[in-house]
Design a protein around this motif. Structure first.
Motif, PDB file in Angstrom:
ATOM      1  N   TRP A  99       0.835  -1.208   0.000  1.00  0.00           N
ATOM      2  CA  TRP A  99       0.000   0.000   0.000  1.00  0.00           C
ATOM      3  C   TRP A  99       0.868   1.255   0.000  1.00  0.00           C
ATOM      4  O   TRP A  99       0.591   2.201  -0.742  1.00  0.00           O
ATOM      5  CB  TRP A  99      -0.924   0.006   1.215  1.00  0.00           C
TER       6      TRP A  99
ATOM      7  N   TRP B  52      -7.903   4.257   2.483  1.00  0.00           N
ATOM      8  CA  TRP B  52      -7.334   2.995   2.956  1.00  0.00           C
ATOM      9  C   TRP B  52      -7.867   2.653   4.354  1.00  0.00           C
ATOM     10  O   TRP B  52      -8.205   1.498   4.630  1.00  0.00           O
ATOM     11  CB  TRP B  52      -5.805   3.085   2.993  1.00  0.00           C
TER      12      TRP B  52
ATOM     13  N   ASP C 177     -11.318   1.327   4.032  1.00  0.00           N
ATOM     14  CA  ASP C 177     -11.329  -0.023   3.475  1.00  0.00           C
ATOM     15  C   ASP C 177     -10.880  -1.073   4.493  1.00  0.00           C
ATOM     16  O   ASP C 177     -11.141  -2.266   4.308  1.00  0.00           O
ATOM     17  CB  ASP C 177     -10.416  -0.092   2.244  1.00  0.00           C
ATOM     18  N   ASN C 178     -10.178  -0.635   5.537  1.00  0.00           N
ATOM     19  CA  ASN C 178      -9.660  -1.555   6.550  1.00  0.00           C
ATOM     20  C   ASN C 178     -10.241  -1.222   7.928  1.00  0.00           C
ATOM     21  O   ASN C 178      -9.567  -1.348   8.950  1.00  0.00           O
ATOM     22  CB  ASN C 178      -8.130  -1.497   6.581  1.00  0.00           C
TER      23      ASN C 178
ATOM     24  N   THR D  19     -10.044  -3.642  11.113  1.00  0.00           N
ATOM     25  CA  THR D  19      -8.705  -3.721  11.722  1.00  0.00           C
ATOM     26  C   THR D  19      -8.364  -2.422  12.427  1.00  0.00           C
ATOM     27  O   THR D  19      -7.843  -2.424  13.555  1.00  0.00           O
ATOM     28  CB  THR D  19      -7.650  -4.031  10.653  1.00  0.00           C
TER      29      THR D  19
END
Length: 345
Positions: free
Chosen positions: A300, A325, A328-329, A332
């Motif tokens: 990434w 990003w 999208d995560n 986590t």
């Protein structure tokens, strides 16, 4: 009696309502403080001058702001100045440490006043030598010593001097000294010519040759956009090379696109780590725990670095890519933030 009773009942209800409201307000405040333990705290980050440091820097800014911190614009500093600023409290943290590469740049008292956290990108600061995949297969190349073979030298001789050309680094760069030291130490000068023009020009030449179906040997590093233009494991492969000092002879495991596992890269693979001032950490356990939790993928970082190069993005224009990003995560990231919030309780 009736009038008194009539007056007492509303007063009782009003008192209960007021108590409930106060309790609700305190609970709401407690929830807010738990979710945003950094509320009211100003934070000054530092950031490195190389482009791949930018997405890493914004990632920590975004996450700290979710914890309520008032994060100032990161100040761009050279490595030694950044570590000095952290040790003196002029910067609170720097997420761009490359270790052990940066060990010599730390102030003498650094371990007394600052903390280096476990890597958020372990062994991500890689550097070494790559060869186009068709040549790897055709000539059975596994390491730099294969370039002492006549047929290999002839195939990689782009300048006609009877030596294999290694597209390396310009004078003044650490890799320029490292490549030359390797050639001298292992007596490879008669076999390999270090092409030490500007790096962009060197990489462009290697890329052009490989795209034309011609052999090429070149140096690069990551995270970087270069790893996207010629992808290890697809277009090219990392090859073995001996380190110029004993510590650099250690083999790296799990390197994507390497000819062997483990592989001897010739350079130490750096861990990318957060360095932070101890006073700041003691006063902000949520931030300290966040620094322990975060892990950022090499791929990434390289992708964003590539976008910066291709689209000529400013630092500010990189931040939305970081926010994307994070979105999208989210699962986590929420685990990291939850741990950070718990540390502040």
């Amino acid at each position: 009696m009736h009038s008194t009773t009539t007056l007492q009942l509303p007063l009782k209800h009003a008192t209960l309502a007021l108590s409930a409201a106060c309790a609700l307000g305190l609970a709401t405040q407690a929830i807010a403080e738990t979710d945003r333990p950094g509320e009211g705290v100003s934070v000054q980050p530092a950031v490195a001058s190389w482009t791949s440091a930018v997405p890493v820097s914004w990632a920590f800014v975004e996450l700290l702001e979710e914890l309520g911190y008032d994060v100032q614009t990161p100040i761009s500093l050279s490595n030694p100045v950044a570590y000095l600023a952290i040790s003196e409290g002029d910067a609170d943290y720097w997420p761009n440490g490359w270790f052990p590469l940066h060990d010599p740049q730390l102030p003498d008292n650094f371990s007394d006043v600052a903390t280096l956290f476990d890597p958020h990108c372990p062994a991500c600061g890689i550097q070494g030598y790559l060869v186009d995949t068709p040549s790897i297969e055709e000539y059975g190349i596994t390491g730099i010593d294969d370039f002492t073979r006549d047929e290999v030298k002839a195939a990689f001789d782009a300048t006609g001097d009877g030596k294999a050309d290694l597209f390396g680094c310009p004078p003044g760069w650490g890799c320029h000294e490292g490549i030359n030291a390797m050639l001298d130490k292992f007596e490879l000068r008669d076999h390999i010519n270090h092409v030490d023009a500007g790096y962009a020009a060197n990489f462009a030449e290697a890329l052009s040759r490989i795209q034309a179906g011609e052999p090429a040997l070149y140096y690069t590093w990551g995270p970087s956009a270069w790893l996207l233009s010629l992808v290890p494991g697809n277009d090219v492969m990392w090859i073995n090379a001996p380190g110029i000092v004993e510590d650099e002879a250690e083999r790296a495991e799990g390197v994507e696109g390497a000819v062997s596992d483990p592989i001897e890269m010739g350079f130490v693979a750096a861990d990318i780590q957060v360095a932070a001032n101890n006073n700041f950490l003691e006063a902000n356990p949520a931030a300290a725990e966040l620094f322990r939790q975060v892990r950022l993928p090499l791929e990434w970082i390289s992708e964003v670095d590539g976008a910066m190069d291709e689209q000529d993005l400013t630092d500010a224009q990189v931040r939305p890519l970081v926010a994307e990003w994070i979105a999208d995560n989210r699962d986590t990231v929420d685990e990291w933030l939850s741990a950070a919030r718990s540390a502040a309780e």
